[in-house]
Every structure is written in C-alpha cells, then in structure tokens.
Design a protein around this motif. Structure first.
Motif, mmCIF file in Angstrom:
data_model
loop_
_atom_site.group_PDB
_atom_site.id
_atom_site.type_symbol
_atom_site.label_atom_id
_atom_site.label_comp_id
_atom_site.label_asym_id
_atom_site.label_seq_id
_atom_site.Cartn_x
_atom_site.Cartn_y
_atom_site.Cartn_z
ATOM 1 N N PRO A 1 0.817 -1.195 0.025
ATOM 2 C CA PRO A 1 -0.031 -0.027 0.004
ATOM 3 C C PRO A 1 0.822 1.156 -0.044
ATOM 4 O O PRO A 1 1.828 1.631 0.804
ATOM 5 N N GLY A 2 0.690 2.232 -0.853
ATOM 6 C CA GLY A 2 1.357 3.558 -1.059
ATOM 7 C C GLY A 2 2.252 3.310 -2.236
ATOM 8 O O GLY A 2 2.570 4.418 -2.855
ATOM 9 N N ALA A 3 2.688 2.131 -2.898
ATOM 10 C CA ALA A 3 3.368 2.188 -3.967
ATOM 11 C C ALA A 3 2.582 2.108 -5.368
ATOM 12 O O ALA A 3 1.383 1.952 -5.279
ATOM 13 N N ARG A 4 3.208 2.554 -6.176
ATOM 14 C CA ARG A 4 2.562 2.437 -7.602
ATOM 15 C C ARG A 4 2.332 0.891 -7.917
ATOM 16 O O ARG A 4 3.269 0.289 -7.587
ATOM 17 N N VAL A 5 1.068 0.566 -8.505
ATOM 18 C CA VAL A 5 0.740 -0.627 -8.907
ATOM 19 C C VAL A 5 1.658 -1.098 -9.849
ATOM 20 O O VAL A 5 2.094 -0.575 -10.653
ATOM 21 N N PRO A 6 2.206 -2.453 -9.574
ATOM 22 C CA PRO A 6 3.090 -2.904 -10.522
ATOM 23 C C PRO A 6 2.741 -3.050 -11.921
ATOM 24 O O PRO A 6 1.467 -3.486 -12.235
#
Length: 586
Positions: free
Chosen positions: A471-476
């Motif tokens: 959560p918080g990361a750019r979706v792969p």
C-alpha cells in the motif's frame, strides 16, 4: 470588488504543473480557470526529460501519443558524453536514460511506456490544447495579485495586463486555489508555506541556438554532451553543457557565472563565441535563438498547502535540472492532487483527503531536491580523477588531463579512477528507482502486514526499480490480455476512479455498494474472464506478496495502491466499504 468570475478551482500558472492540473481537472469534469501572467506558453525548451512515470500519467490523461509523436525517442538520447569539446577529445561516456542493456530490460519490465525527450516548449501546448478542448478556460496576460481564504472558499485578485485602467484588477471566487507559478511563487509566499533550504546557490546561463552538429554527434546520439574546459563553471558543476533540443540542429548550452557578480551581458556576439568554444569550431555557422540566466537552488516546501490553498511544481521544490526530475515531479504533483479535489468537490470524500497531498508529495519533493543537488557534487569525482580539482591554472589542468594517456602505473590508476567516476554518474542519468520507487504514507493508504515491502531489502533503491503491491506503492506493471490486445495493469487502473483487481473466485467483491455505484471498477483477472493473465506475471506478483486468487488489490485513481486483501472475506460488502471510508474520508 465583487467577484467577476466564479469557479471551483483557480490554477495560477500554465507550466507543466499548472497545465497538467488543468488537463486533469478538465478530464474529471471539474470547473476551473487558469490564469498566467505571460502572453503565451513557454518559448524556451527548459525542461525536457520525460520519464516513464510521467508518460504513464500522460497516458492516463489521453495525450501520451501526442507527446511520442513530437519527442525524441529513448534510443537517441542516451549516450551521455564527457569531452573537451564536441569536436574535441572524449573523456568517457555513460549509457543513460535506460539505454544500458540491463537498464533497458528493467525499463521494459517496469512500465508500458518509454522515457523520451520532450522539450517544455512542445510539452506545454500538448497539455493546454487538450485541456481547453475538454473545457479548460485559460486567461493569458492575467497576473495573480493576492488571495484571501475563508471557510467557504478563496477570493483571488488578478489583473488583466492588457489594460491600464482601474478595471484591470478583478476578483475570482473559487473553492480552491492551486499555485503552480514557478520558483518565485507568489501564491506559496502569500499562503505562508514554510520552506527549507537555500536559493541562488550558483548561477547559470542558457543559450538556445541552431547549428548543424550531426557530423560530430550522430554516431553517439545523446541529449547531453558535457564539456570540460579550463575556465568553465556551470552552476557549481565546473563543466559546460551542450544539450540537444532537436536532433541534430537545435541546441541549448549551459554555462556558469558567479551569482555575486550577476550574469554577463548576453549579447549575440558573446553567445556565439561561447557556443563555438564549446563545440570547438571557430567559424561554426550559429544562429542564436535566445538566452536567459537562472540560479541553482536547493529548497523545498515542508507543507504543500494551507487551508484551501495548495501549491505544486517549482513553487514547492526548487533545484537544478540534474537527473531530469523537475517537470516530471511537477506533473506528478498535479496528478496526485487533481483526483482528490474532484472527489471532495463532488462530496464523495471529506476535505481531510486533501491533507494527504502534503503527506505524500512533500517527501518526494525533498528527495528530488536533495538528489539533484547531490548529483552536481558527485561530478567532482571526475575532476578528482582527471587531476583538475583545486587548481585554476589552465596549463596545469591540461597537463593533468593529458597524463591519463601515458603508460605506467600512475596513468593506469588515473584511467581506472576516471572510468569509475564516469560510471558513477548513473546516479544522475539512470536513477530508475528515484523515478519509480515512490511510496506514499498517508491517511489515503491503508497499511497491512501481508508481506514486507521489498524496497527495504533492495540492493540500491535509487538505481533500481522495486515493484510491489505494498500500500502506497505504484501498482506494478504487468501485461494482461483483453480480446483486442494486451493492456497494462497501470492502463486498466486510473481514469478518475478506483480499481479493484481480483482473480477467479473473487467476483464476490462486486457486491460492495461502491463497486455497484461505479466509484470502484472491478477487474477480475484469470482464465475465461474478460481480462486474462497470459504470461502469469500478475499472479506471480500477487503470490509472492501473500495475495490469493480471491484476494484483491485496491488501486487509487493515481495508480497507487490504497489497500490489499489476502482473500475474499466472509462479508466483502462491509470490508470493502469500510476500506473506502478509511481511504477517502479518514
């Protein structure tokens, strides 16, 4: 004065941040007005590197292909060369912007889009033209004067610069104000945004010119040629730069000056002589297009907003062009805030959602400012290797530089040091992780303990991209299959709404009211579904991170992960609704 104009959002500035905000708001159906003190868009090709993350944003906004049509492609921008002149001796090269074979593979794996070189004077018209086509109102020659905020909105006073009478100044009443008015932002100053750092660290000159240099550069295509000559001093770097604007006949040189003395007289004669010196051809046919002076800054805002007033772009992060992060960060600032403004203005989310803008973007801005200035300092390794540090004597500098050509242990040591110093500039010219490893921590992100973020164990998170559903990361990015062709997970997400990715057996997520209402788009990925996973890359990513087929990944409108679930709960309606409440209203 009574307000002559009313709108939901006033955007001050039409540069990359302001133009992107206008385009995003127009795409989302938010009424807004752009004001800029200038009579036209940018004439100078200042910002240019357009990284993968920005291309994903532009793809979401529907203008990526317009950019690709005009930009210089990746394979023509990456042979960054260090030399004594364009026609002089080479000191070394570093493969840049994802053109190194290993880095290129990482770029292909990371994103559906490729990095390119799009000068600002071409980028701004793409953004503004698309925005006005979708309903943006843009007022040129309209200067921001001041603003007064209250509980219900903001009254913005502007002046029509085409008029000199008492009616030239008028008020605009809006619910929110967005200051994208550059490195000397009056909006940020009036809003009292706290800044940390220093302005005017060093001075530099830009000279834009036309000359055919193809015979000297076509075989080593690049956007940057760094020229080390005795007496050159660029923004504290100690090198002159010849930058490609359009291959291979339009260019921009960068040359330093002492800020204490002020910039020199930028006559065409001075500019032409400087260009010929950096190129190394005394009688080069040169057409000077324009010139300007600027300063190297090391300053970032600690808060990006105050009440109903927000700022983005150079207004809140001011730094040199090292790493090519300026316009990219500016565009991404606006993309982060636009969907939040839209949801709040619609009444879908409470105003507390807007507080997450500072929480998420200010750490990125500080990282960018520090990284860009650190890249300048790291150029000193090249000077040390060449033996030119600490001397002002041009003869001694040339003698020390020539020593690398000798035989013997000392020269071998010098050559090794130079190779390593040039290679180290990958932290400026190929910092893939700096561009893509953003991790947002805010009330619009729901943390979990499903799996640790692999970023913490990464070998070098500045150089290497580390994909994750944390959560918080750019979706792969993963290529998924549709009946008409492949599409990226990133391209399926966004477009102004939340997206919930699940797999076979996860159809029960569709019972949630927010899915039924259209706020959240449900994407079921698997065999026999409308969206398939032909390579298995998406399923493998989820399995590594503890998410089963009936689990889900909730992605925000800006492609960042809001929350994730290991499996379909017994009561998915309650769980999903609660999660969206946390994300949108907490």
């Amino acid at each position: 004065m009574t307000a002559a104009v009313t709108t939901d959002v006033v955007v001050v500035g039409s540069g990359p941040a302001g133009a992107t905000m206008a385009l995003a708001l127009a795409t989302l159906g938010v009424d807004h007005l752009v004001v800029t003190r200038y009579d036209s868009l940018a004439a100078e090709p200042r910002a240019h590197i357009t990284n993968q993350r920005t291309m994903e944003v532009l793809d979401d906004l529907g203008v990526a292909e317009d950019v690709v049509a005009q930009a210089t492609p990746q394979h023509l921008i990456g042979t960054t060369t260090f030399c004594t002149a364009i026609t002089g001796e080479e000191l070394g090269r570093v493969r840049s912007w994802g053109t190194d074979p290993a880095s290129h593979a990482a770029h292909v794996l990371a994103s559906p889009r490729r990095i390119c070189d799009m000068p600002q004077n071409l980028m701004e018209p793409v953004l503004v033209n698309a925005a006005t086509t979708r309903g943006s109102r843009v007022r040129f020659a309209t200067e921001y004067l001041s603003h007064v905020a209250d509980d219900d909105g903001v009254t913005v006073t502007v002046r029509d610069r085409t008029r000199s009478d008492d009616g030239a100044a008028y008020d605009i009443r809006a619910r929110y104000l967005y200051g994208a008015d550059g490195g000397r932002s009056r909006v940020a100053e009036d809003a009292g945004l706290p800044m940390r750092g220093e302005m005017g660290v060093a001075g530099s000159l830009n000279i834009v010119f036309r000359a055919d240099l193809s015979r000297w550069v076509e075989h080593r295509p690049s956007v940057l040629y760094w020229v080390l000559q005795p007496g050159s001093d660029v923004g504290g770097i100690g090198m002159g730069v010849v930058r490609m604007v359009r291959p291979w006949n339009e260019w921009l040189t960068i040359w330093g000056y002492d800020v204490a003395d002020g910039p020199p007289d930028l006559s065409d004669e001075y500019a032409r002589g400087l260009v010929r010196r950096l190129v190394g051809v005394e009688d080069l046919d040169v057409e000077i297009i324009g010139s300007s002076a600027w300063t190297v800054n090391h300053l970032a805002a600690e808060h990006y907003g105050s009440g109903r007033v927000f700022c983005g772009g150079d207004a809140v992060h001011r730094h040199p062009p090292s790493n090519g992060l300026g316009s990219n960060t500016s565009i991404q600032d606006s993309f982060n805030l636009a969907w939040k403004l839209a949801l709040v203005l619609r009444g879908t989310a409470g105003p507390g959602l807007l507080d997450t803008y500072t929480a998420e973007r200010a750490p990125i801005g500080r990282q960018v400012v520090d990284r860009a200035n650190r890249s300048i300092a790291e150029t000193g390794r090249i000077f040390d290797a060449l033996g030119v540090s600490g001397t002002d004597d041009p003869v001694a500098m040339r003698t020390n530089m020539d020593a690398r050509k000798d035989a013997g242990a000392d020269a071998e040591k010098q050559r090794r040091a130079l190779r390593e110093a040039v290679r180290f500039k990958a932290y400026e010219f190929d910092a893939h992780g700096v561009e893509l490893n953003h991790r947002y921590v805010s009330g619009a992100v729901v943390a979990d303990d499903l799996a640790p973020d692999p970023l913490g164990a990464a070998e070098d998170p500045e150089l290497h991209h580390v994909p994750s559903t944390t959560p918080g990361a750019r979706v792969p990015h993963a290529w998924l299959g549709l009946p008409g062709g492949d599409v990226s997970t990133i391209q399926l997400a966004g477009h102004g709404r939340f997206t919930l990715f699940t797999g076979p057996g996860g159809e029960g997520w569709g019972a949630a009211p927010d899915v039924a209402s259209g706020l959240v788009a449900l994407v079921v990925v698997g065999p026999g579904r409308e969206v398939e996973d032909p390579y298995g890359d998406w399923a493998a990513m989820l399995e590594r991170e503890g998410i089963g087929d009936t689990g889900a990944v909730l992605v925000r409108p800006d492609h960042h992960v809001a929350a994730r679930f290991a499996a379909l709960p017994d009561d998915p309606t309650t769980t999903l609704t609660t999660t969206l409440d946390q994300v949108l209203r907490r």
